[in-house]
Design an enzyme around this catalytic site. Structure first.
Site, PDB file in Angstrom:
ATOM      1  N   ASP A 189       0.817  -1.231  -0.016  1.00  8.03           N
ATOM      2  CA  ASP A 189       0.131   0.005   0.084  1.00  8.03           C
ATOM      3  C   ASP A 189       0.884   1.144  -0.008  1.00  8.03           C
ATOM      4  OD1 ASP A 189       0.843   0.162   2.663  1.00  8.03           O
ATOM      5  OD2 ASP A 189      -0.904  -0.282   3.392  1.00  8.03           O
ATOM      6  N   ASP A 231      -7.569  -7.700   0.598  1.00  7.40           N
ATOM      7  CA  ASP A 231      -6.596  -8.118   1.700  1.00  7.40           C
ATOM      8  C   ASP A 231      -7.291  -7.444   3.092  1.00  7.40           C
ATOM      9  OD1 ASP A 231      -5.348  -5.174   3.145  1.00  7.40           O
ATOM     10  OD2 ASP A 231      -6.283  -4.990   1.374  1.00  7.40           O
TER      11      ASP A 231
END
Length: 371
Positions: free
Chosen positions: A89, A262
């Site tokens: 991320d 996720d």
């Protein structure tokens, strides 16, 4: 990275992502390895659960141990000894989570480091460089995660800033051969979500993510976004729902055309003794498990279920033994991977509706309607 669409069943998609480091069959769930480790799991144990790809946290790894330490080993794969693909991320969500500790400007975000309190700056260029240093296989653009609730004016300003940062992220990504994903923002406002998607399409990315969900909104609000947004995304690119969620959320996302997920839920819940089984959630610290000699889940083939009883797991939990968290995590992650494998097979065979009906029936729940 290449993406191949292999089959569809309604809106649901069965696909395949191919990276130099390996193949990821979709729909896929990625365990979260915030600090370069999926908590309580050796890399070989992660692989044994069926996970093909994991997530690393740019923000936390940048602050500690720092990219110089990681680059000294090669990259994040070498540092943590995970041989498969890694998605990182951008740090945007973690910066958002700092609340009053951060200041957002056009250039980027200034904040007090949660590690040592030092003043730190991160913008799109810094995020792209850190992810390049980590050797990420999928790089996420730097964005602002729109808070919930946010009225239309607040959400518009946030979304437009994220689009400008998306352009800068694309430029800063440069010749990096890793895939770069855009992130659709806009809060709960359909017109803003559509404008965000149009802007990202104009810039051009290898895949697209849905951000700004699972940030405190009621579930029906999340489902409302998923009812229309995945279907507007390009069919030839992977679709990633960030930070979601419960097994039911994964099923509902897949039904609506999402390819990647996720969430910390399976690992965090494992450490709290909340274990996922076909009928729902089993709380292993409840006293009535003390004399239960049966496996945690007789339908599961994980190391935990094949070798240990509920009574033993209850004992470990009551004693605070770290082995309890490890065994619980092995099971929860395997449960998620078995769910994803079942969804993939059902889409391939054209039997998704029956699979979903059976999934909910085991939980004593009706199948939710598709919007």
């Amino acid at each position: 990275m290449s993406f191949e669409l292999l089959a569809t069943d309604g809106k649901a998609r069965r696909g395949r992502l191919t990276f130099p480091r390996g193949v990821v069959e979709t729909p896929a769930f990625m365990p979260v390895g915030t600090y370069g480790t999926v908590k309580g799991m050796l890399p070989r144990d992660i692989e044994a659960t069926g996970a093909q790809m994991i997530l690393g946290n740019t923000f936390h790894l940048w602050l500690r141990p720092g990219t110089e330490v990681i680059k000294g080993h090669g990259d994040l794969h070498d540092f943590m000894q995970w041989k498969g693909p890694i998605l990182t991320d951008s740090g945007g969500f973690q910066v958002f989570s700092l609340g009053a500790m951060r200041k957002i400007k056009e250039e980027g975000v200034t904040f007090a480091s949660p590690v040592d309190g030092a003043k730190v700056f991160m913008g799109p260029e810094e995020s792209m460089q850190v992810q390049r240093d980590l050797g990420s296989d999928v790089v996420m653009i730097f964005d602002e995660c729109t808070p919930y609730p946010a009225d239309e004016d607040v959400a518009r300003v946030s979304m437009e800033l994220s689009l400008r940062w998306a352009k800068r992220s694309k430029v800063a990504h440069g010749e990096n051969t890793a895939a770069l994903f855009g992130i659709v923002q806009g809060g709960m406002h359909e017109n803003l979500r559509k404008r965000s998607l149009e802007g990202l399409d104009e810039i051009g990315f290898d895949g697209l993510a849905i951000g700004g969900l699972s940030v405190g909104e009621p579930k029906h609000e999340m489902i409302k976004v998923l009812d229309y947004l995945p279907g507007l995304m390009p069919a030839d690119k992977p679709r990633y729902l960030m930070g979601v969620g419960k097994p039911e959320d994964l099923v509902e996302g897949v039904r609506r055309g999402v390819d990647m997920f996720d969430c910390v839920m399976p690992t965090r819940n494992a450490r709290n003794g909340h274990l996922f089984i076909d009928t729902g959630v089993l709380k292993i610290r409840n006293a009535f498990h003390r004399h239960d000699n049966t496996p945690l889940d007789p339908t599961c083939d994980c190391y935990t279920c094949k070798n240990f009883s509920r009574a033993y797991l209850h004992h470990l939990d009551k004693c605070g033994e770290m082995l309890g968290s490890m065994l619980n995590t092995i099971h929860n992650l395997r449960h998620y991977q078995l769910l994803m494998a079942g969804l993939r097979e059902a889409i391939q065979q054209g039997t998704l509706a029956a699979f979903v009906d059976a999934f909910y029936a085991k939980r004593g729940l009706p199948t939710p309607p598709l919007g």
